[in-house]
Design an enzyme around this catalytic site. Structure first.
Site, PDB file in Angstrom:
ATOM      1  N   ILE A  16       0.843  -1.203   0.000  1.00 53.64           N
ATOM      2  CA  ILE A  16       0.000   0.000   0.000  1.00 53.64           C
ATOM      3  C   ILE A  16       0.875   1.249   0.000  1.00 53.64           C
ATOM      4  CG2 ILE A  16      -1.784   1.268   1.267  1.00 53.64           C
ATOM      5  CD1 ILE A  16      -2.588  -1.515   2.495  1.00 53.64           C
ATOM      6  N   ASP A  37      11.761   3.044   5.311  1.00 55.33           N
ATOM      7  CA  ASP A  37      11.384   1.637   5.236  1.00 55.33           C
ATOM      8  C   ASP A  37      12.598   0.780   5.586  1.00 55.33           C
ATOM      9  OD1 ASP A  37       8.891   0.088   3.436  1.00 55.33           O
ATOM     10  OD2 ASP A  37      10.637  -1.058   4.089  1.00 55.33           O
ATOM     11  N   ASP A  63      14.788   1.534  10.589  1.00 55.43           N
ATOM     12  CA  ASP A  63      13.863   0.673  11.323  1.00 55.43           C
ATOM     13  C   ASP A  63      13.085   1.501  12.344  1.00 55.43           C
ATOM     14  OD1 ASP A  63      12.725  -1.295  12.971  1.00 55.43           O
ATOM     15  OD2 ASP A  63      14.368  -2.683  12.533  1.00 55.43           O
ATOM     16  N   LEU A  85       2.533   3.611   7.904  1.00 51.92           N
ATOM     17  CA  LEU A  85       2.052   2.324   7.391  1.00 51.92           C
ATOM     18  C   LEU A  85       2.963   1.161   7.758  1.00 51.92           C
ATOM     19  CD1 LEU A  85       1.615   4.577   4.799  1.00 51.92           C
ATOM     20  CD2 LEU A  85       0.205   2.663   4.068  1.00 51.92           C
ATOM     21  N   THR A 104       7.456  -4.544  16.082  1.00 48.94           N
ATOM     22  CA  THR A 104       7.310  -3.549  15.002  1.00 48.94           C
ATOM     23  C   THR A 104       6.013  -2.759  15.145  1.00 48.94           C
ATOM     24  OG1 THR A 104       8.647  -4.771  13.420  1.00 48.94           O
ATOM     25  CG2 THR A 104       7.007  -3.281  12.504  1.00 48.94           C
ATOM     26  N   THR A 134      -6.309  -1.377  10.299  1.00 51.58           N
ATOM     27  CA  THR A 134      -7.042  -2.433   9.608  1.00 51.58           C
ATOM     28  C   THR A 134      -8.413  -2.673  10.233  1.00 51.58           C
ATOM     29  OG1 THR A 134      -7.017  -4.821   9.217  1.00 51.58           O
ATOM     30  CG2 THR A 134      -5.777  -4.060  11.102  1.00 51.58           C
ATOM     31  N   GLU A 136      -9.414  -5.533  10.859  1.00 48.67           N
ATOM     32  CA  GLU A 136      -9.311  -6.773  11.653  1.00 48.67           C
ATOM     33  C   GLU A 136      -9.359  -6.493  13.161  1.00 48.67           C
ATOM     34  OE1 GLU A 136      -6.587  -9.754  10.470  1.00 48.67           O
ATOM     35  OE2 GLU A 136      -6.895  -9.388   8.346  1.00 48.67           O
ATOM     36  N   TYR A 159      -1.595 -10.596  14.897  1.00 47.40           N
ATOM     37  CA  TYR A 159      -1.508  -9.424  14.017  1.00 47.40           C
ATOM     38  C   TYR A 159      -2.538  -8.372  14.407  1.00 47.40           C
ATOM     39  CZ  TYR A 159      -2.614  -6.474   9.993  1.00 47.40           C
ATOM     40  OH  TYR A 159      -2.916  -5.398   9.189  1.00 47.40           O
ATOM     41  N   LYS A 163      -2.124  -4.553  15.974  1.00 44.18           N
ATOM     42  CA  LYS A 163      -2.633  -3.339  15.325  1.00 44.18           C
ATOM     43  C   LYS A 163      -3.619  -2.616  16.260  1.00 44.18           C
ATOM     44  CE  LYS A 163      -2.015  -1.948  11.688  1.00 44.18           C
ATOM     45  NZ  LYS A 163      -0.968  -1.040  11.108  1.00 44.18           N
TER      46      LYS A 163
HETATM   47  P1  NAD Z   1       3.394  -4.755   3.534  1.00 45.63           P
HETATM   48  O1  NAD Z   1       3.737  -5.920   4.402  1.00 45.63           O
HETATM   49  O2  NAD Z   1       3.260  -4.950   2.072  1.00 45.63           O
HETATM   50  O3  NAD Z   1       4.437  -3.575   3.738  1.00 45.63           O
HETATM   51  C1  NAD Z   1       4.928  -3.218   5.004  1.00 45.63           C
HETATM   52  C2  NAD Z   1       6.151  -2.339   4.796  1.00 45.63           C
HETATM   53  O4  NAD Z   1       6.640  -1.963   6.086  1.00 45.63           O
HETATM   54  C3  NAD Z   1       7.297  -3.042   4.064  1.00 45.63           C
HETATM   55  O5  NAD Z   1       7.828  -2.207   3.071  1.00 45.63           O
HETATM   56  C4  NAD Z   1       8.315  -3.294   5.159  1.00 45.63           C
HETATM   57  O6  NAD Z   1       9.658  -3.307   4.690  1.00 45.63           O
HETATM   58  C5  NAD Z   1       8.048  -2.129   6.098  1.00 45.63           C
HETATM   59  N1  NAD Z   1       8.462  -2.424   7.474  1.00 45.63           N
HETATM   60  C6  NAD Z   1       8.179  -3.531   8.200  1.00 45.63           C
HETATM   61  N2  NAD Z   1       8.754  -3.469   9.405  1.00 45.63           N
HETATM   62  C7  NAD Z   1       9.416  -2.271   9.453  1.00 45.63           C
HETATM   63  C8  NAD Z   1      10.192  -1.622  10.435  1.00 45.63           C
HETATM   64  N3  NAD Z   1      10.438  -2.199  11.630  1.00 45.63           N
HETATM   65  N4  NAD Z   1      10.689  -0.390  10.156  1.00 45.63           N
HETATM   66  C9  NAD Z   1      10.449   0.206   8.960  1.00 45.63           C
HETATM   67  N5  NAD Z   1       9.743  -0.391   7.982  1.00 45.63           N
HETATM   68  C10 NAD Z   1       9.225  -1.612   8.222  1.00 45.63           C
HETATM   69  O7  NAD Z   1       2.058  -4.174   4.168  1.00 45.63           O
HETATM   70  P2  NAD Z   1       0.787  -3.506   3.460  1.00 45.63           P
HETATM   71  O8  NAD Z   1      -0.163  -4.573   3.072  1.00 45.63           O
HETATM   72  O9  NAD Z   1       1.254  -2.521   2.464  1.00 45.63           O
HETATM   73  O10 NAD Z   1       0.156  -2.749   4.715  1.00 45.63           O
HETATM   74  C11 NAD Z   1       0.592  -1.434   5.066  1.00 45.63           C
HETATM   75  C12 NAD Z   1      -0.179  -0.970   6.280  1.00 45.63           C
HETATM   76  O11 NAD Z   1      -1.575  -0.989   6.000  1.00 45.63           O
HETATM   77  C13 NAD Z   1       0.003  -1.873   7.509  1.00 45.63           C
HETATM   78  O12 NAD Z   1       0.043  -1.035   8.635  1.00 45.63           O
HETATM   79  C14 NAD Z   1      -1.245  -2.738   7.530  1.00 45.63           C
HETATM   80  O13 NAD Z   1      -1.567  -3.128   8.843  1.00 45.63           O
HETATM   81  C15 NAD Z   1      -2.272  -1.788   6.949  1.00 45.63           C
HETATM   82  N6  NAD Z   1      -3.400  -2.416   6.236  1.00 45.63           N
HETATM   83  C16 NAD Z   1      -3.169  -3.339   5.261  1.00 45.63           C
HETATM   84  C17 NAD Z   1      -4.265  -3.874   4.554  1.00 45.63           C
HETATM   85  C18 NAD Z   1      -4.074  -4.879   3.453  1.00 45.63           C
HETATM   86  O14 NAD Z   1      -5.062  -5.417   2.948  1.00 45.63           O
HETATM   87  N7  NAD Z   1      -2.858  -5.155   2.997  1.00 45.63           N
HETATM   88  C19 NAD Z   1      -5.558  -3.472   4.881  1.00 45.63           C
HETATM   89  C20 NAD Z   1      -5.749  -2.545   5.915  1.00 45.63           C
HETATM   90  C21 NAD Z   1      -4.647  -2.001   6.576  1.00 45.63           C
HETATM   91  O1  DAU Z   2      -8.769  -6.947   6.443  1.00 43.64           O
HETATM   92  C1  DAU Z   2      -7.566  -6.262   6.260  1.00 43.64           C
HETATM   93  C2  DAU Z   2      -6.407  -7.235   6.352  1.00 43.64           C
HETATM   94  O2  DAU Z   2      -6.448  -8.007   5.156  1.00 43.64           O
HETATM   95  C3  DAU Z   2      -5.054  -6.553   6.506  1.00 43.64           C
HETATM   96  O3  DAU Z   2      -5.013  -5.874   7.727  1.00 43.64           O
HETATM   97  C4  DAU Z   2      -3.922  -7.585   6.458  1.00 43.64           C
HETATM   98  O4  DAU Z   2      -2.673  -6.923   6.490  1.00 43.64           O
HETATM   99  C5  DAU Z   2      -4.050  -8.359   5.164  1.00 43.64           C
HETATM  100  O5  DAU Z   2      -3.071  -9.387   5.151  1.00 43.64           O
HETATM  101  C6  DAU Z   2      -5.447  -8.979   5.033  1.00 43.64           C
HETATM  102  O6  DAU Z   2      -5.651 -10.028   6.008  1.00 43.64           O
HETATM  103  P1  DAU Z   2      -6.388 -11.416   5.634  1.00 43.64           P
HETATM  104  O7  DAU Z   2      -5.983 -12.422   6.621  1.00 43.64           O
HETATM  105  O8  DAU Z   2      -7.836 -11.189   5.410  1.00 43.64           O
HETATM  106  O9  DAU Z   2      -5.715 -11.672   4.189  1.00 43.64           O
HETATM  107  P2  DAU Z   2      -5.106 -12.993   3.516  1.00 43.64           P
HETATM  108  O10 DAU Z   2      -4.791 -12.635   2.095  1.00 43.64           O
HETATM  109  O11 DAU Z   2      -4.045 -13.627   4.336  1.00 43.64           O
HETATM  110  O12 DAU Z   2      -6.363 -13.987   3.518  1.00 43.64           O
HETATM  111  C7  DAU Z   2      -7.585 -13.632   2.879  1.00 43.64           C
HETATM  112  C8  DAU Z   2      -8.554 -14.782   3.109  1.00 43.64           C
HETATM  113  O13 DAU Z   2      -8.103 -15.930   2.366  1.00 43.64           O
HETATM  114  C9  DAU Z   2      -8.640 -15.247   4.557  1.00 43.64           C
HETATM  115  O14 DAU Z   2      -9.967 -15.664   4.837  1.00 43.64           O
HETATM  116  C10 DAU Z   2      -7.699 -16.452   4.622  1.00 43.64           C
HETATM  117  C11 DAU Z   2      -7.838 -17.048   3.227  1.00 43.64           C
HETATM  118  N1  DAU Z   2      -6.621 -17.731   2.713  1.00 43.64           N
HETATM  119  C12 DAU Z   2      -5.446 -17.050   2.735  1.00 43.64           C
HETATM  120  C13 DAU Z   2      -4.287 -17.638   2.275  1.00 43.64           C
HETATM  121  C14 DAU Z   2      -2.968 -16.893   2.314  1.00 43.64           C
HETATM  122  C15 DAU Z   2      -6.712 -19.014   2.185  1.00 43.64           C
HETATM  123  O15 DAU Z   2      -7.807 -19.616   2.134  1.00 43.64           O
HETATM  124  N2  DAU Z   2      -5.557 -19.588   1.717  1.00 43.64           N
HETATM  125  C16 DAU Z   2      -4.347 -18.974   1.747  1.00 43.64           C
HETATM  126  O16 DAU Z   2      -3.330 -19.579   1.339  1.00 43.64           O
END
Ligand code: NAD
Ligand code: DAU
Length: 353
Positions: A16, A37, A63, A85, A104, A134, A136, A159, A163
């Site tokens: 993101i 990052d 970090d 983020l 973290t 999130t 979650e 996780y 958060k």
């Molecule tokens: P990501 O795992 O793709 O990226 C996380 C980034 O943070 C990476 O670039 C990593 O190198 C950096 N990072 C990790 N630990 C660090 C540290 N100690 N110091 C500095 N940098 C560090 O995550 P994402 O999916 O892009 O999510 C970004 C944010 O959005 C997170 O806070 C996550 O909780 C939140 N979020 C994600 C989703 C989703 O669906 N992916 C949804 C809602 C909220």
């Molecule tokens: O809701 C927001 C969250 O969405 C973010 O905060 C998290 O960072 C992000 O990872 C995501 O969490 P989920 O656990 O929902 O995402 P994930 O892609 O891991 O899984 C999506 C759904 O698919 C969940 O119900 C678990 C299922 N799944 C996932 C994996 C990796 C499977 O069935 N098989 C798999 O191998």
């Protein structure tokens, strides 16, 4: 033109964060955007190759858990705003190794809050600390209902608990010290540059390689999917216009049961790869469930729409097709991030599951 400012974005090399950085760098040429990052397994500077030489962009490897370093960074850049983020973000990894999530996501967030508080010295005019979180944290829903900003927190994985803890700390710094904070809680994002440990990029990559598609439990878990660039747009709007001390839910009004979205993805992939219809669905393999798996997430994003005018732009079929195409067109990106240590994680997570 918006007033000049320097913004620290943490986690900008991740999924993101990289979309957000691109948006800010291109949209606000008079801002200075500093991307901090640590480049963990999830951080990848390839995600930002197109803007890495922009005049208003600086990358710093570091970090957030290192408090001295964070204090020095604030002294050096005199940030006006923070958009935070950086996090450990994958639920399955938090189940295997909770401690890195605690360090973290909680300690790292407190280091940033302390640095902001120390450097802004109670002079908060024009300052803003935006914490990206999130849905979650709200726990799990039954068949009906939506998470609103008033829903009580009930995190159920390491996780989401980490958060939730960071969200509480951000709000505590607002109430206790007056720090000008804003928080958003978003649903599942999808799109380009997502690390292929998360459901959709993992399954796209496995279909490419004709590998099994590991569906957890009965596959009827429900998520609310949002196109990642819509999330970046929402963050931009909330950062600039959100009310201090407030929380905004962000979601796509786009609920899918896992198995339904997997079927849609399989059909899109068959089409793009010119394979016989139905061949990707044959890779679906039901595996042992994720422990503590939340049954359903669904977001009420009406506050964000009513107060700040944000609405999601893309329908799922269009977004998923764009996403699948992006990964197929960027096979090198996938190969680069899935080699080496990722392979060890994959074996530990899925072999004999
Ligand atoms: P990501 O795992 O793709 O990226 C996380 C980034 O943070 C990476 O670039 C990593 O190198 C950096 N990072 C990790 N630990 C660090 C540290 N100690 N110091 C500095 N940098 C560090 O995550 P994402 O999916 O892009 O999510 C970004 C944010 O959005 C997170 O806070 C996550 O909780 C939140 N979020 C994600 C989703 C989703 O669906 N992916 C949804 C809602 C909220
Ligand atoms: O809701 C927001 C969250 O969405 C973010 O905060 C998290 O960072 C992000 O990872 C995501 O969490 P989920 O656990 O929902 O995402 P994930 O892609 O891991 O899984 C999506 C759904 O698919 C969940 O119900 C678990 C299922 N799944 C996932 C994996 C990796 C499977 O069935 N098989 C798999 O191998």
């Amino acid at each position: 033109m918006a007033v000049q400012q320097t913004i620290l974005v943490t986690g900008g090399a991740g999924f993101i964060g990289s979309h957000l950085i691109r948006l800010l760098v291109n949209k606000y040429p008079n801002y200075k955007i500093v991307n901090l990052d640590a480049l963990t397994y999830a951080g990848n500077l390839e995600n930002l190759a197109d803007i890495e030489n922009a005049d208003n962009y600086t990358f710093v490897k570091g970090d957030i858990t290192d408090s001295d370093f964070i204090q020095e960074l604030f002294t050096l850049h005199q940030f006006d705003g923070v958009i935070h983020l950086a996090a450990e973000s994958h639920v399955d990894r938090s189940i295997a190794n909770p401690m890195s999530f605690i360090v973290t996501n909680i300690v790292g967030t407190v280091n940033l809050l302390n640095a902001a508080r120390h450097h802004w010295k109670d002079q908060y005019e024009g300052k803003r600390f935006y914490h990206v979180s999130t849905d979650e944290v709200y726990g799990t829903l039954g068949e009906t209902g939506l998470f609103t900003e008033e829903t009580s927190y009930d995190p159920r994985s390491p996780y989401s608990a980490s958060k939730a803890s960071s969200d509480h700390l951000v709000r505590a710094y607002h109430h206790t010290y007056g720090l000008p904070v804003v928080v958003s809680n978003c649903s599942n994002n999808y799109g380009p540059n997502q690390f292929p440990e998360k459901l959709l990029p993992l399954f796209i990559n496995n279909i490419r390689h004709n590998k099994p598609l590991p569906v957890y439990g009965d596959g009827k878990y429900t998520r609310d999917w949002l196109w990642v660039k819509d999330h970046a747009e929402a963050i931009d709007v909330i950062y600039h216009k959100g009310k201090l001390g407030d929380t905004y839910n962000i979601g796509g009004h786009n609920e899918w049961k896992n198995i339904d979205i997997i079927h849609l993805l399989c059909d899109i992939m068959d089409n793009l790869l010119e394979r016989p219809k139905g061949s990707s669905r044959e890779l679906i393999t039901y595996v042992k469930d994720r422990p503590g798996h939340d049954r359903r997430y669904a977001i009420d994003a009406s506050k964000l729409q009513d107060e700040l005018g944000w609405v999601p732009s893309l329908q799922m079929e269009e977004g998923l097709t764009k996403t699948a195409k992006w990964y197929l067109d960027h096979a090198n990106w996938l190969e680069n991030v899935t080699s080496g240590t990722y392979q060890k994680y994959y074996d530990a997570q899925y072999v004999d599951r």
